[in-house]
Design a protein around this motif. Structure first.
Motif, PDB file in Angstrom:
ATOM      1  N   THR A   7      -0.957   4.157  21.842  1.00  0.00           N
ATOM      2  CA  THR A   7      -2.421   4.291  22.179  1.00  0.00           C
ATOM      3  C   THR A   7      -3.155   3.279  21.078  1.00  0.00           C
ATOM      4  N   GLY A   8      -2.475   3.246  20.046  1.00  0.00           N
ATOM      5  CA  GLY A   8      -3.404   2.560  18.997  1.00  0.00           C
ATOM      6  C   GLY A   8      -2.513   2.090  17.674  1.00  0.00           C
ATOM      7  N   ILE A   9      -2.690   0.902  17.122  1.00  0.00           N
ATOM      8  CA  ILE A   9      -2.246   0.405  15.978  1.00  0.00           C
ATOM      9  C   ILE A   9      -2.982   0.098  15.161  1.00  0.00           C
ATOM     10  N   ARG A  10      -2.822   0.276  13.682  1.00  0.00           N
ATOM     11  CA  ARG A  10      -3.518  -0.084  12.583  1.00  0.00           C
ATOM     12  C   ARG A  10      -2.589  -0.593  11.435  1.00  0.00           C
ATOM     13  N   TYR A  11      -2.952  -1.487  10.581  1.00  0.00           N
ATOM     14  CA  TYR A  11      -2.083  -2.206   9.655  1.00  0.00           C
ATOM     15  C   TYR A  11      -2.695  -2.479   8.194  1.00  0.00           C
ATOM     16  N   GLY A  12      -2.101  -2.781   7.498  1.00  0.00           N
ATOM     17  CA  GLY A  12      -2.547  -3.023   6.306  1.00  0.00           C
ATOM     18  C   GLY A  12      -1.768  -3.227   5.019  1.00  0.00           C
ATOM     19  N   ILE A  13      -2.019  -3.869   3.958  1.00  0.00           N
ATOM     20  CA  ILE A  13      -1.329  -4.067   2.559  1.00  0.00           C
ATOM     21  C   ILE A  13      -2.050  -3.450   1.661  1.00  0.00           C
ATOM     22  N   GLN A  14      -1.266  -2.775   0.653  1.00  0.00           N
ATOM     23  CA  GLN A  14      -1.628  -2.270  -0.444  1.00  0.00           C
ATOM     24  C   GLN A  14      -0.808  -2.805  -1.682  1.00  0.00           C
ATOM     25  N   PHE A  15      -1.744  -3.354  -2.650  1.00  0.00           N
ATOM     26  CA  PHE A  15      -0.803  -3.973  -3.756  1.00  0.00           C
ATOM     27  C   PHE A  15      -0.468  -2.820  -4.873  1.00  0.00           C
ATOM     28  N   ILE A  16       0.695  -3.144  -5.453  1.00  0.00           N
ATOM     29  CA  ILE A  16       1.298  -2.261  -6.238  1.00  0.00           C
ATOM     30  C   ILE A  16       0.884  -2.756  -7.573  1.00  0.00           C
ATOM     31  N   ASN A  17       0.236  -1.827  -8.435  1.00  0.00           N
ATOM     32  CA  ASN A  17      -0.340  -2.336  -9.615  1.00  0.00           C
ATOM     33  C   ASN A  17       0.699  -2.018 -10.726  1.00  0.00           C
ATOM     34  N   GLY A  18       0.894  -3.070 -11.614  1.00  0.00           N
ATOM     35  CA  GLY A  18       1.473  -2.956 -12.964  1.00  0.00           C
ATOM     36  C   GLY A  18       0.818  -2.545 -13.950  1.00  0.00           C
ATOM     37  N   TYR A  19       0.938  -2.785 -15.282  1.00  0.00           N
ATOM     38  CA  TYR A  19       0.343  -2.341 -16.459  1.00  0.00           C
ATOM     39  C   TYR A  19      -1.040  -3.460 -16.340  1.00  0.00           C
ATOM     40  N   SER A  20      -0.617  -4.906 -16.175  1.00  0.00           N
ATOM     41  CA  SER A  20      -1.738  -5.728 -16.353  1.00  0.00           C
ATOM     42  C   SER A  20      -1.664  -6.735 -15.137  1.00  0.00           C
ATOM     43  N   PHE A  21      -0.630  -6.566 -14.312  1.00  0.00           N
ATOM     44  CA  PHE A  21      -0.873  -7.416 -12.871  1.00  0.00           C
ATOM     45  C   PHE A  21      -0.121  -6.746 -11.740  1.00  0.00           C
ATOM     46  N   TYR A  22      -0.174  -7.393 -10.580  1.00  0.00           N
ATOM     47  CA  TYR A  22       0.330  -7.017  -9.447  1.00  0.00           C
ATOM     48  C   TYR A  22       2.007  -7.109  -9.576  1.00  0.00           C
ATOM     49  N   ILE A  23       2.734  -5.982  -9.100  1.00  0.00           N
ATOM     50  CA  ILE A  23       4.176  -6.148  -9.128  1.00  0.00           C
ATOM     51  C   ILE A  23       4.761  -6.152  -7.923  1.00  0.00           C
ATOM     52  N   GLY A  24       3.845  -5.987  -6.892  1.00  0.00           N
ATOM     53  CA  GLY A  24       4.514  -5.846  -5.462  1.00  0.00           C
ATOM     54  C   GLY A  24       3.248  -5.548  -4.325  1.00  0.00           C
ATOM     55  N   ARG A  25       3.778  -5.416  -3.063  1.00  0.00           N
ATOM     56  CA  ARG A  25       2.909  -5.147  -2.051  1.00  0.00           C
ATOM     57  C   ARG A  25       3.669  -4.204  -1.243  1.00  0.00           C
ATOM     58  N   GLU A  26       2.989  -3.340  -0.553  1.00  0.00           N
ATOM     59  CA  GLU A  26       3.272  -2.218   0.467  1.00  0.00           C
ATOM     60  C   GLU A  26       2.699  -2.523   1.675  1.00  0.00           C
ATOM     61  N   TYR A  27       3.370  -2.920   2.747  1.00  0.00           N
ATOM     62  CA  TYR A  27       2.878  -3.213   4.116  1.00  0.00           C
ATOM     63  C   TYR A  27       3.027  -1.768   4.818  1.00  0.00           C
ATOM     64  N   LEU A  28       1.800  -1.597   5.575  1.00  0.00           N
ATOM     65  CA  LEU A  28       1.546  -0.306   6.278  1.00  0.00           C
ATOM     66  C   LEU A  28       1.400  -0.310   7.783  1.00  0.00           C
ATOM     67  N   ILE A  29       1.996  -0.002   8.529  1.00  0.00           N
ATOM     68  CA  ILE A  29       1.828   0.018   9.948  1.00  0.00           C
ATOM     69  C   ILE A  29       1.622   1.586  10.476  1.00  0.00           C
ATOM     70  N   TYR A  30       0.717   1.772  11.146  1.00  0.00           N
ATOM     71  CA  TYR A  30       0.411   3.233  11.544  1.00  0.00           C
ATOM     72  C   TYR A  30       0.438   2.977  13.177  1.00  0.00           C
ATOM     73  N   ILE A  31       1.288   3.884  13.837  1.00  0.00           N
ATOM     74  CA  ILE A  31       1.157   3.889  15.216  1.00  0.00           C
ATOM     75  C   ILE A  31       0.829   5.329  15.939  1.00  0.00           C
ATOM     76  N   LYS A  32      -0.369   5.169  16.733  1.00  0.00           N
ATOM     77  CA  LYS A  32      -0.580   6.442  17.359  1.00  0.00           C
ATOM     78  C   LYS A  32      -0.198   6.516  18.727  1.00  0.00           C
ATOM     79  N   THR A  33       0.396   7.581  19.159  1.00  0.00           N
ATOM     80  CA  THR A  33       1.235   7.951  20.320  1.00  0.00           C
ATOM     81  C   THR A  33       0.252   8.568  21.425  1.00  0.00           C
ATOM     82  N   ILE A  34       0.818   8.653  22.504  1.00  0.00           N
ATOM     83  CA  ILE A  34      -0.130   9.344  23.649  1.00  0.00           C
ATOM     84  C   ILE A  34      -0.172  10.850  23.168  1.00  0.00           C
ATOM     85  N   SER A  35       0.850  11.593  22.657  1.00  0.00           N
ATOM     86  CA  SER A  35       0.840  12.736  22.099  1.00  0.00           C
ATOM     87  C   SER A  35      -0.274  13.087  20.869  1.00  0.00           C
ATOM     88  N   ASN A  36      -0.952  11.921  20.580  1.00  0.00           N
ATOM     89  CA  ASN A  36      -1.759  12.132  19.416  1.00  0.00           C
ATOM     90  C   ASN A  36      -1.173  12.191  17.873  1.00  0.00           C
TER      91      ASN A  36
END
Length: 103
Positions: free
Chosen positions: A53-82
C-alpha cells in the motif's frame, strides 16, 4: 513460491557493518523477495504486489570520526495489514575499495 519471470532482478546485499552475511534481494514486477531471516528452512520474506500500500525510502550517512565511512540505504514497505517492513543495506569505504571504487 513466486515463479521467475524475465522482469526479475537479483541483488546481493550486506545489511550492515556488523551483519556481514551476504543476502539476496529479488525484485520482480509481481513481488519483492528478500532474505531477512537467519533460519535455514525459512530465510525469505515475500511481499506480493497486491499487498503493497505504500513505499518510502532514503539514505543515511554513517559517520566516522571526522568523515563519512559509508551509507545505509533504507526501504520501508507498508502492506495491506498495516505492517511496515524494513529492507536495509550498507556500503562502507572498505566494501567500495573491494570493488575497486574510491569512496
Amino acid at each position: 513460491m513466486p515463479q521467475k519471470t524475465i522482469f526479475m532482478k537479483e541483488f546481493t546485499i550486506v545489511r550492515g557493518l556488523f551483519d556481514n552475511r551476504k543476502r539476496q534481494l529479488i525484485l520482480d514486477k509481481n513481488f519483492i523477495k528478500f532474505e531477512s531471516k537467519d533460519r535455514k528452512g525459512d530465510l525469505f520474506t515475500v511481499i506480493n504486489k497486491e499487498d503493497i500500500t505504500g513505499i518510502r525510502y532514503g539514505i543515511q550517512f554513517i559517520n566516522g570520526y571526522s568523515f563519512y565511512i559509508g551509507r545505509e540505504y533504507l526501504i520501508y514497505i507498508k502492506t495491506i495489514s498495516n505492517q511496515e517492513i524494513k529492507i536495509n543495506f550498507c556500503t562502507s569505504s572498505n566494501q567500495l575499495r573491494h570493488f575497486g571504487l574510491n569512496p
